[in-house]
Design an enzyme around this catalytic site. Structure first.
Site, PDB file in Angstrom:
ATOM      1  N   SER A  12       0.834  -1.196   0.000  1.00 16.20           N
ATOM      2  CA  SER A  12       0.000   0.000   0.000  1.00 16.20           C
ATOM      3  C   SER A  12       0.869   1.247   0.000  1.00 16.20           C
ATOM      4  O   SER A  12       1.913   1.293   0.645  1.00 16.20           O
ATOM      5  CB  SER A  12      -0.903   0.023   1.239  1.00 16.20           C
ATOM      6  OG  SER A  12      -1.680   1.213   1.261  1.00 16.20           O
ATOM      7  N   LYS A  28      -4.296  -7.023   3.365  1.00 18.34           N
ATOM      8  CA  LYS A  28      -4.355  -5.915   2.396  1.00 18.34           C
ATOM      9  C   LYS A  28      -5.777  -5.687   1.920  1.00 18.34           C
ATOM     10  O   LYS A  28      -6.199  -4.537   1.719  1.00 18.34           O
ATOM     11  CB  LYS A  28      -3.430  -6.214   1.207  1.00 18.34           C
ATOM     12  CG  LYS A  28      -3.455  -5.138   0.090  1.00 18.34           C
ATOM     13  CD  LYS A  28      -3.102  -3.760   0.638  1.00 18.34           C
ATOM     14  CE  LYS A  28      -2.709  -2.776  -0.466  1.00 18.34           C
ATOM     15  NZ  LYS A  28      -3.697  -2.589  -1.516  1.00 18.34           N
ATOM     16  N   HIS A  62      -7.487  -3.839   4.660  1.00 23.73           N
ATOM     17  CA  HIS A  62      -6.929  -2.480   4.603  1.00 23.73           C
ATOM     18  C   HIS A  62      -7.688  -1.660   3.560  1.00 23.73           C
ATOM     19  O   HIS A  62      -8.088  -0.516   3.814  1.00 23.73           O
ATOM     20  CB  HIS A  62      -5.443  -2.570   4.248  1.00 23.73           C
ATOM     21  CG  HIS A  62      -4.820  -1.282   3.774  1.00 23.73           C
ATOM     22  ND1 HIS A  62      -5.057  -0.767   2.514  1.00 23.73           N
ATOM     23  CD2 HIS A  62      -3.964  -0.416   4.366  1.00 23.73           C
ATOM     24  CE1 HIS A  62      -4.383   0.361   2.359  1.00 23.73           C
ATOM     25  NE2 HIS A  62      -3.693   0.585   3.471  1.00 23.73           N
ATOM     26  N   ASN A  63      -7.895  -2.239   2.380  1.00 22.46           N
ATOM     27  CA  ASN A  63      -8.592  -1.518   1.319  1.00 22.46           C
ATOM     28  C   ASN A  63     -10.053  -1.287   1.667  1.00 22.46           C
ATOM     29  O   ASN A  63     -10.627  -0.256   1.305  1.00 22.46           O
ATOM     30  CB  ASN A  63      -8.474  -2.283   0.002  1.00 22.46           C
ATOM     31  CG  ASN A  63      -7.089  -2.171  -0.609  1.00 22.46           C
ATOM     32  OD1 ASN A  63      -6.139  -1.782   0.050  1.00 22.46           O
ATOM     33  ND2 ASN A  63      -6.968  -2.538  -1.872  1.00 22.46           N
ATOM     34  N   GLU A  89     -10.112   1.576   3.847  1.00 23.55           N
ATOM     35  CA  GLU A  89      -9.850   2.740   2.986  1.00 23.55           C
ATOM     36  C   GLU A  89     -11.141   3.205   2.308  1.00 23.55           C
ATOM     37  O   GLU A  89     -11.406   4.414   2.234  1.00 23.55           O
ATOM     38  CB  GLU A  89      -8.808   2.342   1.949  1.00 23.55           C
ATOM     39  CG  GLU A  89      -8.402   3.423   0.976  1.00 23.55           C
ATOM     40  CD  GLU A  89      -7.421   2.875  -0.052  1.00 23.55           C
ATOM     41  OE1 GLU A  89      -7.672   3.071  -1.265  1.00 23.55           O
ATOM     42  OE2 GLU A  89      -6.421   2.254   0.347  1.00 23.55           O
TER      43      GLU A  89
END
Length: 473
Positions: free
Chosen positions: A129, A183, A186-187, A190
């Site tokens: 990222s 990840k 995480h997205n 986001e």
């Protein structure tokens, strides 16, 4: 040149090129390969004098690497990854390491891990990222895969990762698809973060603040507890003036948001594991609704509702939106971390939530000041059931809840859609409710389907069924 190179990278799009330059700048010799040979030649010509070697043939590329070979793929997720792996397999030897640095679905990573391990090879799914700038200057990296791979790739990854307080923003996440799963979440966070910021912008805009003033508000917030990369770039985006018209550029951008799928994957996984990610869900759905622009243009002329205007003193509104944004942001992270905790336990990945929060503090898109607090919370209590219950976050949510409620109520009354603010508040209120109306829901389920129910006056785990009165049509 060295007799062999330390690291190999396949896929010289912008992210791949920046990552290669980062690795080389840290003292490593790098081999590069791209399916279109002219891209490789142009890249090398632009960076003459660096410890880079390009190859037109994949076999020559593989032969140039020191053993165990470390080959990182920076190609489009999906079929392209499988295609490159198939080309690599005959060229590699037992112990070699293949790294997928794209945004692959974690189940694809697990499949590839099993495929390669059966051939004596090692596979790493590494979430990266930070975008193009992070790839060049220092990203946050989330590598999964066999523990034995970490010793091999650690010197390179720790050298290229962003650093916070002297610590590199990379740890070995866990086996199999753990890195790509983290990840993915995480997205998802986001997505939630970005939508919440957009709703704050919409509220300030509805109060009549022009883009320049809203930019100043975000810039001020970025100096306090809301400090984050996304808040910072929001202020800068709102300041940007279109050279052709002299108007704020953001006012000229079509209100249709794109997405690449990681937010949707987060929703699917959360549903499969019975984890609530309502803020992230609202954010994904908001993007979907934004893409339905033609329908919205028609509906805007036909569906009645209030004029989206807020009549409130600027200072008061800014203060209330700040609190609503901070509280909702906490909920977005709470939900994402709950999904990580749940899947980490289910898959026996041994996820270190404090460690994960610590590597999100720098380099990545969701880096933010309050990740320091999240890191501290999970290091103090790794078994914490829910982030919102930690003393610091409990205090912030208590402080913010009244303005948070007022902001949502104002928005609803004015017809301003704030789906992520609303979903976050509903989650908070549901979480703090000792009794929910699900008792009636269970009565309904037992009525039409004999699904049974538990009773508050009997021991937990005992189930009952009632012969309900027949419904006569």
């Amino acid at each position: 040149m060295n007799p062999c190179n330390d690291f190999g990278l396949i896929g010289l799009a912008v992210m791949g090129q920046n990552l290669v330059l980062n690795v080389e700048s840290r003292g490593f010799a790098v081999s590069v390969y791209n399916r279109t040979a002219s891209v490789t030649h142009d890249f090398l010509a632009q960076h003459a004098g660096k410890r880079l070697q390009g190859f037109d043939a994949l076999a020559d590329f593989v032969a140039s690497l020191c053993r165990p070979r470390k080959v990182q793929l920076m190609v489009q997720a999906g079929a392209a990854v499988d295609a490159v792996i198939e080309q690599l397999l005959p060229l590699l030897e037992p112990g070699d390491i293949v790294i997928d640095g794209g945004n692959s679905l974690y189940t694809d990573t697990e499949r590839r891990d099993a495929q390669l391990s059966a051939k004596g090879l090692r596979f790493v799914g590494a979430g990266i990222s930070g975008g193009e700038e992070g790839a060049r200057k220092g990203p946050s990296i989330m590598p999964g895969g066999p523990a034995s791979t970490w010793d091999e790739i650690r010197p390179i990854y720790e050298a290229i990762a962003a650093r916070v307080d002297g610590q590199p923003c990379v740890i070995h996440i866990g086996p199999g698809g753990a890195g790509h799963f983290v990840k993915m979440v995480h997205n998802g966070i986001e997505y939630g973060d970005m939508q919440l910021i957009c709703e704050a912008y919409a509220l300030l805009q509805a109060a009549g603040l022009p883009a320049a003033e809203i930019a100043a508000v975000f810039a001020d917030w970025n100096r306090g507890e809301l400090q984050s990369y996304l808040i910072e770039i929001t202020a800068r985006a709102l300041e940007q003036i279109d050279p052709d018209t002299g108007r704020p550029l953001v006012d000229l951008i079509v209100d249709k948001a794109g997405q690449k799928g990681t937010g949707r994957w987060t929703l699917i996984n959360a549903a499969e594991n019975a984890v609530v990610v309502s803020t992230i869900n609202a954010a994904v759905e908001a993007r979907v609704l934004s893409s339905m622009r033609a329908l919205r243009q028609v509906a805007a002329t036909q569906l009645p509702g209030p004029t989206p205007r807020l009549n409130m003193a600027k200072a008061q509104l800014v203060a209330q939106v700040h609190e609503a944004l901070f509280a909702s942001k906490i909920i977005s992270y709470t939900q994402g971390l709950d999904l990580l905790r749940t899947m980490g336990e289910k898959k026996a990945w041994g996820l270190d939530l404090g460690g994960i929060a610590s590597i999100w503090r720098g380099g990545c898109i969701i880096r933010a000041r309050f990740l320091e607090r999240i890191t501290e919370v999970y290091r103090a209590d790794p078994s914490l059931a829910n982030l919102a219950l930690a003393p610091y976050f409990r205090q912030v949510l208590g402080r913010a809840q009244q303005p948070w409620r007022e902001v949502v109520a104002l928005a609803v009354s004015a017809g301003i859609p704030v789906p992520a603010f609303s979903a976050s508040l509903a989650y908070y209120d549901s979480l703090r409710s000792a009794r929910l109306p699900a008792n009636l829901l269970q009565a309904q389920r037992d009525f039409f389907g004999a699904h049974t129910y538990e009773r508050i006056d009997r021991p937990e785990g005992q189930f009952f069924h009632t012969n309900w009165p027949e419904v006569i049509d």
